[in-house]
Design an enzyme around this catalytic site. Structure first.
Site, PDB file in Angstrom:
ATOM      1  N   ASN A 261       0.873  -1.180   0.000  1.00  0.00           N
ATOM      2  CA  ASN A 261       0.000   0.000   0.000  1.00  0.00           C
ATOM      3  C   ASN A 261       0.909   1.229   0.000  1.00  0.00           C
ATOM      4  O   ASN A 261       1.462   1.590   1.029  1.00  0.00           O
ATOM      5  CB  ASN A 261      -0.883  -0.042   1.257  1.00  0.00           C
ATOM      6  CG  ASN A 261      -1.670   1.239   1.448  1.00  0.00           C
ATOM      7  OD1 ASN A 261      -1.764   2.060   0.535  1.00  0.00           O
ATOM      8  ND2 ASN A 261      -2.231   1.406   2.637  1.00  0.00           N
ATOM      9  N   TRP A 262       1.036   1.844  -1.161  1.00  0.00           N
ATOM     10  CA  TRP A 262       1.983   2.962  -1.275  1.00  0.00           C
ATOM     11  C   TRP A 262       1.478   4.234  -0.597  1.00  0.00           C
ATOM     12  O   TRP A 262       2.217   5.188  -0.433  1.00  0.00           O
ATOM     13  CB  TRP A 262       2.260   3.275  -2.750  1.00  0.00           C
ATOM     14  CG  TRP A 262       2.995   2.207  -3.491  1.00  0.00           C
ATOM     15  CD1 TRP A 262       3.416   0.996  -2.999  1.00  0.00           C
ATOM     16  CD2 TRP A 262       3.388   2.231  -4.871  1.00  0.00           C
ATOM     17  NE1 TRP A 262       4.051   0.288  -3.991  1.00  0.00           N
ATOM     18  CE2 TRP A 262       4.053   1.020  -5.149  1.00  0.00           C
ATOM     19  CE3 TRP A 262       3.247   3.160  -5.908  1.00  0.00           C
ATOM     20  CZ2 TRP A 262       4.567   0.717  -6.416  1.00  0.00           C
ATOM     21  CZ3 TRP A 262       3.752   2.870  -7.152  1.00  0.00           C
ATOM     22  CH2 TRP A 262       4.413   1.655  -7.409  1.00  0.00           C
ATOM     23  N   LYS A 263       0.186   4.253  -0.264  1.00  0.00           N
ATOM     24  CA  LYS A 263      -0.422   5.478   0.291  1.00  0.00           C
ATOM     25  C   LYS A 263      -0.155   6.650  -0.657  1.00  0.00           C
ATOM     26  O   LYS A 263      -0.013   6.424  -1.859  1.00  0.00           O
ATOM     27  CB  LYS A 263       0.075   5.730   1.711  1.00  0.00           C
ATOM     28  CG  LYS A 263      -0.055   4.471   2.575  1.00  0.00           C
ATOM     29  CD  LYS A 263       0.080   4.719   4.049  1.00  0.00           C
ATOM     30  CE  LYS A 263      -0.110   3.390   4.777  1.00  0.00           C
ATOM     31  NZ  LYS A 263      -0.167   3.565   6.225  1.00  0.00           N
TER      32      LYS A 263
ATOM     33  N   SER B 266       3.331  -1.958  10.398  1.00  0.00           N
ATOM     34  CA  SER B 266       4.782  -2.026  10.643  1.00  0.00           C
ATOM     35  C   SER B 266       5.383  -3.403  10.348  1.00  0.00           C
ATOM     36  O   SER B 266       6.283  -3.847  11.069  1.00  0.00           O
ATOM     37  CB  SER B 266       5.110  -1.571  12.063  1.00  0.00           C
ATOM     38  OG  SER B 266       4.699  -0.223  12.254  1.00  0.00           O
TER      39      SER B 266
ATOM     40  N   GLY C 137       2.781  -1.002   4.287  1.00  0.00           N
ATOM     41  CA  GLY C 137       2.841   0.416   3.974  1.00  0.00           C
ATOM     42  C   GLY C 137       4.268   0.851   3.719  1.00  0.00           C
ATOM     43  O   GLY C 137       4.830   0.624   2.641  1.00  0.00           O
ATOM     44  N   GLY C 138       4.890   1.457   4.746  1.00  0.00           N
ATOM     45  CA  GLY C 138       6.228   2.035   4.604  1.00  0.00           C
ATOM     46  C   GLY C 138       7.233   1.125   3.915  1.00  0.00           C
ATOM     47  O   GLY C 138       7.961   1.561   3.014  1.00  0.00           O
TER      48      GLY C 138
ATOM     49  N   GLY D   3       2.439   2.436  10.736  1.00  0.00           N
ATOM     50  CA  GLY D   3       3.425   3.490  10.568  1.00  0.00           C
ATOM     51  C   GLY D   3       4.114   3.891  11.860  1.00  0.00           C
ATOM     52  O   GLY D   3       4.809   4.903  11.913  1.00  0.00           O
TER      53      GLY D   3
ATOM     54  N   HIS E 120      -9.666   1.442   4.941  1.00  0.00           N
ATOM     55  CA  HIS E 120      -8.367   1.623   5.612  1.00  0.00           C
ATOM     56  C   HIS E 120      -8.553   2.607   6.764  1.00  0.00           C
ATOM     57  O   HIS E 120      -9.342   3.555   6.657  1.00  0.00           O
ATOM     58  CB  HIS E 120      -7.337   2.145   4.607  1.00  0.00           C
ATOM     59  CG  HIS E 120      -5.945   2.147   5.173  1.00  0.00           C
ATOM     60  ND1 HIS E 120      -5.516   3.119   6.046  1.00  0.00           N
ATOM     61  CD2 HIS E 120      -4.924   1.280   5.032  1.00  0.00           C
ATOM     62  CE1 HIS E 120      -4.269   2.844   6.411  1.00  0.00           C
ATOM     63  NE2 HIS E 120      -3.881   1.737   5.814  1.00  0.00           N
TER      64      HIS E 120
ATOM     65  N   GLU F 133      -6.940   5.029   7.761  1.00  0.00           N
ATOM     66  CA  GLU F 133      -6.733   6.445   7.424  1.00  0.00           C
ATOM     67  C   GLU F 133      -7.974   7.018   6.739  1.00  0.00           C
ATOM     68  O   GLU F 133      -8.303   8.195   6.900  1.00  0.00           O
ATOM     69  CB  GLU F 133      -5.476   6.588   6.549  1.00  0.00           C
ATOM     70  CG  GLU F 133      -4.216   6.368   7.383  1.00  0.00           C
ATOM     71  CD  GLU F 133      -3.029   5.794   6.635  1.00  0.00           C
ATOM     72  OE1 GLU F 133      -3.010   5.840   5.394  1.00  0.00           O
ATOM     73  OE2 GLU F 133      -2.115   5.276   7.307  1.00  0.00           O
TER      74      GLU F 133
ATOM     75  N   GLU G 293      -5.552  -4.459  10.578  1.00  0.00           N
ATOM     76  CA  GLU G 293      -4.536  -3.432  10.754  1.00  0.00           C
ATOM     77  C   GLU G 293      -4.809  -2.681  12.048  1.00  0.00           C
ATOM     78  O   GLU G 293      -5.577  -1.706  12.050  1.00  0.00           O
ATOM     79  CB  GLU G 293      -4.550  -2.466   9.563  1.00  0.00           C
ATOM     80  CG  GLU G 293      -4.189  -3.134   8.255  1.00  0.00           C
ATOM     81  CD  GLU G 293      -3.570  -2.145   7.282  1.00  0.00           C
ATOM     82  OE1 GLU G 293      -2.511  -2.461   6.730  1.00  0.00           O
ATOM     83  OE2 GLU G 293      -4.125  -1.048   7.088  1.00  0.00           O
TER      84      GLU G 293
HETATM   85  P1  PGA Z   1       2.766   0.405   7.653  1.00  0.00           P
HETATM   86  O1  PGA Z   1       1.297   0.649   6.984  1.00  0.00           O
HETATM   87  O2  PGA Z   1       3.290  -0.889   7.085  1.00  0.00           O
HETATM   88  O3  PGA Z   1       3.569   1.597   7.221  1.00  0.00           O
HETATM   89  O4  PGA Z   1       2.556   0.347   9.114  1.00  0.00           O
HETATM   90  C1  PGA Z   1       0.402  -0.395   6.775  1.00  0.00           C
HETATM   91  C2  PGA Z   1      -0.859   0.127   6.160  1.00  0.00           C
HETATM   92  O5  PGA Z   1      -1.352   1.181   6.587  1.00  0.00           O
HETATM   93  O6  PGA Z   1      -1.425  -0.475   5.225  1.00  0.00           O
END
Ligand code: PGA
Length: 249
Positions: free
Chosen positions: A9-11, A211, A232-233, A172, A94, A96, A166
């Site tokens: 997930n590149w966000k 994470s 994500g990251g 993150g 998600h 966010e 999640e």
């Molecule tokens: P993260 O994000 O791996 O940076 O914690 C995961 C996500 O929000 O899909």
């Protein structure tokens, strides 16, 4: 046995040039990935990503979608448009989207159904905040979020749809749920998908996100109800992303 999926997930990250470098490296290392692999770029980068990944086994997904099929919804992108481009997956709910953009359980359910009706595979994201975990209500929150969608589907979980646990406190932050904490929630979520066809529910893939790194991926993925990761990251660095893929046996 469920084949694992590792999805990046590149966000809201990337650029045409950076994405090209990232995808070139991912393609080069793909042969060592035993799992299914997918990337979820921002909307403007979907088409270039398709071009870059043509002929590979990397699937593409979008990070959100509109609950409406078409019409006067400025700024929105429909499920049909994503499907036409060639997206296989789409993230729904998600944290966010829920916390920063006000998506309610009911909006999330509407988006989930819109995705399905266009032939996309929705990935329902769910998870509790730190306050909710500390208050001892993590499983109640998970139940509310999953049932909101299950009920919209008439009580039967659609065969190909996925889930992603999640925990908000792990996204993150560098904090990861322990394998046992994650397994407990995954098993609980799976137990909610009662369709009456136990074998079918056992086949549903539930990803873990929050994470995930090459260093902690293997022990998470070794849990019986963890079927891969939503990354994500670490998905923005080809070596980390591929390291996680290699752990998904
Ligand atoms: P993260 O994000 O791996 O940076 O914690 C995961 C996500 O929000 O899909």
């Amino acid at each position: 046995m469920r084949k694992k999926l590792v999805a990046g997930n590149w966000k809201m990250n990337g650029s045409l040039a950076k994405n090209q470098v990232l995808l070139d490296s991912v393609k080069q290392g793909l042969a060592s990935a035993p799992c299914d692999v997918a990337v979820f770029p921002p909307f403007p980068y979907l088409l270039p990503a398709f071009e870059s990944l043509r002929g590979t086994r990397v699937a593409i997904g979008a990070q959100t979608l509109s609950e409406y099929p078409e019409g006067a919804y400025t700024g929105e992108v429909s499920a049909g448009m994503l499907k036409e481009l060639g997206c296989v997956y789409v993230l729904v709910g998600h944290s966010e989207r829920r916390s920063l953009f006000g998506e309610s359980d009911s909006t999330v359910a509407a988006k989930f159904v819109a995705a399905l009706s266009a032939g996309l595979l929705p990935v329902l994201c769910f998870g509790e905040t730190l306050a909710e975990r500390n208050a001892g209500v993590a499983l109640d929150v998970v139940k509310r979020q999953v049932l909101a969608v299950l009920e919209r589907c008439g009580g039967v979980w659609p065969e190909q749809a996925l889930l992603a646990y999640e925990p908000v406190w792990a996204i993150g932050t560098g904090l990861t749920a322990t394998p046992l904490q994650a397994q407990e929630v995954h098993a609980f979520a799976r137990s909610l998908l009662v369709s009456g066809v136990a074998e079918r529910d056992a086949g549903v893939r539930i990803l873990y996100g929050g994470s995930v790194k090459p260093q902690n991926a293997a022990e998470l993925f070794a849990q019986p109800d963890i079927d891969g990761g939503l990354i994500g990251g670490a998905s923005l660095q080809a070596e980390d992303f591929l390291g996680i893929c290699r752990a998904a046996v």
